[in-house]
Design a protein around this motif. Structure first.
Motif, PDB file in Angstrom:
ATOM      1  N   PRO A  83      -6.168 -23.300  40.142  1.00 23.99           N
ATOM      2  CA  PRO A  83      -7.084 -22.168  40.325  1.00 23.99           C
ATOM      3  C   PRO A  83      -6.379 -20.810  40.427  1.00 23.99           C
ATOM      4  O   PRO A  83      -6.867 -19.824  39.858  1.00 23.99           O
ATOM      5  CB  PRO A  83      -7.813 -22.516  41.621  1.00 23.99           C
ATOM      6  N   LYS A  91     -13.053 -28.318  44.435  1.00 23.33           N
ATOM      7  CA  LYS A  91     -12.064 -28.698  43.422  1.00 23.33           C
ATOM      8  C   LYS A  91     -12.751 -28.968  42.074  1.00 23.33           C
ATOM      9  O   LYS A  91     -12.295 -28.503  41.031  1.00 23.33           O
ATOM     10  CB  LYS A  91     -11.303 -29.947  43.895  1.00 23.33           C
ATOM     11  N   LEU A 135     -13.869 -25.671  40.557  1.00 16.53           N
ATOM     12  CA  LEU A 135     -12.750 -24.899  40.018  1.00 16.53           C
ATOM     13  C   LEU A 135     -12.221 -25.518  38.729  1.00 16.53           C
ATOM     14  O   LEU A 135     -11.850 -24.809  37.790  1.00 16.53           O
ATOM     15  CB  LEU A 135     -11.635 -24.782  41.071  1.00 16.53           C
ATOM     16  N   ARG A 179     -17.331 -15.635  38.630  1.00 21.13           N
ATOM     17  CA  ARG A 179     -17.128 -16.972  39.179  1.00 21.13           C
ATOM     18  C   ARG A 179     -16.350 -16.902  40.489  1.00 21.13           C
ATOM     19  O   ARG A 179     -16.662 -17.604  41.436  1.00 21.13           O
ATOM     20  CB  ARG A 179     -16.378 -17.881  38.175  1.00 21.13           C
ATOM     21  N   ARG A 180     -15.331 -16.039  40.540  1.00 23.49           N
ATOM     22  CA  ARG A 180     -14.533 -15.910  41.759  1.00 23.49           C
ATOM     23  C   ARG A 180     -15.409 -15.442  42.920  1.00 23.49           C
ATOM     24  O   ARG A 180     -15.400 -16.022  44.011  1.00 23.49           O
ATOM     25  CB  ARG A 180     -13.365 -14.929  41.537  1.00 23.49           C
ATOM     26  N   ILE A 235     -18.008 -18.169  43.911  1.00 23.48           N
ATOM     27  CA  ILE A 235     -17.376 -19.291  44.629  1.00 23.48           C
ATOM     28  C   ILE A 235     -16.978 -18.862  46.042  1.00 23.48           C
ATOM     29  O   ILE A 235     -17.220 -19.579  47.009  1.00 23.48           O
ATOM     30  CB  ILE A 235     -16.174 -19.843  43.815  1.00 23.48           C
TER      31      ILE A 235
END
Lengths: 125, 125
Positions: free
Chosen positions: A56, B36, B39, B69-70, B73
């Motif tokens: 990541p 996980k 990601l 996305r970052r 999340i």
């Protein structure tokens, strides 16, 4: 005389040379070609970084790389007449363009561009 | 009784169930596994987008995708006890985790998680 106040208002660009129509056309061609080359370079680099992503953290490194390249390119590629000698000076200093490509510009522009490139390369040294 | 003012200060989380140590350990395992998987999905998607880049606009689409996305999340994966039922409710609603994985949590948590997932799926409908 009526120009004086207008000229003062455009400080610090009052010493910028005037670009003829043909010089502007040449400038546009060189500018676009340099921008295209630089963007192609970013595309190659981004593809390579993406291929090498294994975790990541690499994702956010790619995001940061793209964001920095976008801002840097936006900042450096400014086609306003008042900025052109500085823009070409930077590109010349970075060896993204050659003096050869600029052939056709008046000596006043070439002198300003070379001078700008010289200052930048001294700053970078 | 001395708890009252402290409880009021934690509004709107005063009704959150207390998590035992073993529930917290299970929650951490499920949380980490879901993160996980998500990601890994972003990694696959980013690699695919990068492979398909043919022009500069695609570069900035990739940058925007990674940035969104970052942030998304970061926002959704919050391991504070006060947020956990909501976090798992969201993941359940998005089918990123199954009820099966949560087996071992007390029924009070399961009920809160299911209820949160139901509200979210109704909102999304």
């Amino acid at each position: 005389m009526s120009d004086t106040s207008a000229t003062q208002n455009t400080y610090p660009y009052q010493n910028e040379p005037r670009w003829s129509r043909s010089e502007k056309a040449l400038a546009r061609k060189v500018f676009d070609a340099a921008l295209k080359r630089e963007l192609q370079q970013v595309i190659r680099e981004a593809k390579q970084m993406a291929n090498q992503i294994t975790e990541p953290a690499n994702l956010w490194e790619l995001e940061r790389y793209l964001s920095e390249r976008r801002k840097d390119i936006d900042r450096r590629y400014d086609f306003r007449s008042s900025r052109l000698t500085r823009v070409f000076g930077t590109l010349l200093c970075e060896r993204r363009i050659s003096e050869e490509e600029l052939r056709g510009l008046g000596e006043d522009k070439m002198k300003a561009i070379r001078s700008s490139a010289k200052v930048l390369s001294e700053d970078a040294a």
